[in-house]
Design a protein around this motif. Structure first.
Motif, short mmCIF file in Angstrom:
data_model
loop_
_atom_site.label_atom_id
_atom_site.label_comp_id
_atom_site.label_asym_id
_atom_site.label_seq_id
_atom_site.Cartn_x
_atom_site.Cartn_y
_atom_site.Cartn_z
N TYR A 1 -10.24 -5.60 -0.32
CA TYR A 1 -9.44 -4.96 0.52
C TYR A 1 -9.03 -6.44 1.44
N ALA A 2 -9.67 -7.38 1.69
CA ALA A 2 -9.61 -8.39 2.38
C ALA A 2 -8.78 -9.40 1.55
N LEU A 3 -9.11 -9.56 0.27
CA LEU A 3 -8.47 -10.53 -0.67
C LEU A 3 -7.01 -10.14 -0.89
N LEU A 4 -6.98 -8.87 -1.22
CA LEU A 4 -5.60 -8.27 -1.56
C LEU A 4 -4.70 -8.58 -0.37
N SER A 5 -5.17 -8.24 0.67
CA SER A 5 -4.18 -8.25 2.16
C SER A 5 -3.94 -9.74 2.25
N TYR A 6 -4.76 -10.80 2.38
CA TYR A 6 -4.55 -12.07 2.44
C TYR A 6 -3.59 -12.63 1.38
N PHE A 7 -3.90 -12.27 0.09
CA PHE A 7 -2.74 -12.73 -0.99
C PHE A 7 -1.43 -12.34 -0.71
N GLY A 8 -1.39 -10.98 -0.25
CA GLY A 8 -0.22 -10.18 0.04
C GLY A 8 0.75 -11.18 1.11
N PHE A 9 -0.07 -11.62 2.15
CA PHE A 9 0.50 -12.42 3.06
C PHE A 9 0.99 -13.96 2.56
N THR A 10 0.76 -14.31 1.32
CA THR A 10 1.09 -15.35 0.90
C THR A 10 2.52 -15.36 0.24
N PHE A 11 2.94 -14.15 -0.12
CA PHE A 11 4.17 -13.90 -0.57
C PHE A 11 5.10 -12.99 0.39
N ALA A 12 4.54 -12.32 1.09
CA ALA A 12 5.49 -11.30 2.00
C ALA A 12 5.49 -11.76 3.69
N PRO A 13 6.30 -11.45 4.09
CA PRO A 13 6.22 -11.67 5.67
C PRO A 13 5.43 -11.10 6.55
N ALA A 14 5.15 -11.30 7.70
CA ALA A 14 4.46 -10.29 8.59
C ALA A 14 4.68 -8.94 8.83
N ALA A 15 6.24 -8.70 9.03
CA ALA A 15 6.94 -7.32 9.01
C ALA A 15 6.52 -6.58 8.04
N HIS A 16 6.61 -7.04 6.72
CA HIS A 16 6.28 -6.26 5.68
C HIS A 16 4.54 -5.78 5.59
N GLY A 17 3.95 -6.81 6.07
CA GLY A 17 2.33 -6.58 6.06
C GLY A 17 2.14 -5.40 7.13
N GLY A 18 2.89 -5.44 8.39
CA GLY A 18 2.78 -4.39 9.46
C GLY A 18 3.00 -2.86 8.70
N VAL A 19 4.27 -2.87 8.19
CA VAL A 19 4.78 -1.73 7.54
C VAL A 19 3.76 -1.23 6.46
N ILE B 1 -4.09 -1.07 0.93
CA ILE B 1 -4.24 -0.07 1.85
C ILE B 1 -4.76 1.27 1.12
N ALA B 2 -4.49 1.32 -0.32
CA ALA B 2 -4.98 2.43 -0.94
C ALA B 2 -6.51 2.36 -1.08
N LEU B 3 -6.77 0.93 -1.16
CA LEU B 3 -8.47 0.96 -1.10
C LEU B 3 -8.87 1.26 0.42
#
Length: 308
Positions: A84-102, A166-168
């Motif tokens: 979960y942590a790795l997927l989230s953090y890698f997601g932030f390398t590509f997408a902005p904070a607003a996308h992470g929040g949603v 978030i599925a995990l």
């Protein structure tokens, strides 16, 4: 004796607002961390190393591993720990904070409802199902910039990673309810077991920029990742739920996507486009419907009880 109910409500509201800022801050700080000197592996290492150091005395004192089976530990670790942590953090390398929040907060009701239905046959009231549909519309609008915009780059890939993360986590939420786990059991499985497995691998084999990163960056990420979303977030969440109730607390938490987007403007210099703003508002409304707060109440499991 005077009625102290207003004091309880005030304390609960203060705790719930604190959680909103804790989790919104985690989104912004994570995005800030992965776009500067430190690697994703470093930030993940801080999350578990600092968290384990803080919670280990309590884990040993209370022997919180008692009552857990190897299968349950494995499920909890895989769904709310390293993957979960790795997927989230890698997601932030590509997408902005607003996308992470949603995607990380707004999509949680979607997946918890689905896995709750698959696992325990959970039924939802009509207003909740409508809310899930509304969330899908809002998420599609937020993802529009990453999927259709020519300037979106690889934002869409970050959104996909957020969805996987978030599925995990939704499986973790459902497992927590079905197994009636204690906070200590969760801390042992998610923090201690993850730290035991991940930290040696991180220090020996994974890419790290600890030697070159500024000390201020290391201190910020270590303190925030290791303490704020998990230790402080969970503690304040418990206070809020105890004094306000789960549904009322969830109303406050539905503000996380918008607060994270607003915080990202001055800190990260990330200004969401109009479709993203509209999508965030729609997602917030959908969360309230999916929680069953708006609409006719029927017996059933709430769709969202998030933890970061």
């Amino acid at each position: 004796m005077k009625n102290n109910k207003p004091n309880h409500l005030l304390l609960g509201a203060a705790a719930a607002i604190s959680v909103v800022f804790f989790w919104s801050g985690w989104i912004v700080v994570s995005r800030l961390g992965v776009t500067n000197t430190l690697t994703v592996f470093d930030i993940t290492g801080f999350r578990f190393a600092v968290g384990a150091a803080v919670t280990l005395p309590y884990i040993i004192w209370r022997r919180t591993w008692q009552g857990l089976t190897p299968l349950r530990v494995l499920v909890l670790t895989l769904t709310s720990g390293m993957p979960y942590a790795l997927l989230s953090y890698f997601g932030f390398t590509f997408a902005p904070a607003a996308h992470g929040g949603v995607f990380l907060n707004g999509c949680l009701p979607l997946f918890t409802t689905f896995f709750g239905w698959v696992w325990v046959g959970q039924r939802s009231q009509i207003s909740q199902l409508v809310g899930l549909g509304v969330i899908l519309i809002g998420v599609a609008l937020v993802g529009y910039e990453g999927i259709l915009s020519s300037s979106g780059g690889m934002t869409w890939f970050g959104d996909v990673l957020f969805l996987a993360a978030i599925a995990l986590f939704a499986v973790f939420i459902v497992a927590n309810r079905v197994w009636t786990l204690t906070p200590g059991q969760i801390l042992f499985s998610v923090t201690i077991v993850s730290a035991t497995v991940y930290i040696p691998v991180w220090l020996l084999w994974l890419k790290s920029n600890l030697a070159t990163a500024p000390r201020s960056e290391i201190l910020l990420q270590a303190a925030y990742q290791g303490l704020v979303p998990s230790v402080l977030g969970i503690s304040f969440l418990n206070i809020a739920v105890r004094h306000l109730g789960a549904n009322t607390t969830s109303v406050f938490l539905s503000a996380v996507p918008v607060v994270a987007a607003l915080a990202g403007i001055p800190i990260l210099q990330e200004m969401p486009g109009l479709p993203a703003w509209i999508g965030m508002i729609i997602v917030t409304a959908g969360i309230l419907l999916a929680l069953g707060i708006v609409g006719i109440k029927k017996p059933g499991m709430a769709a969202n009880d998030p933890e970061k």
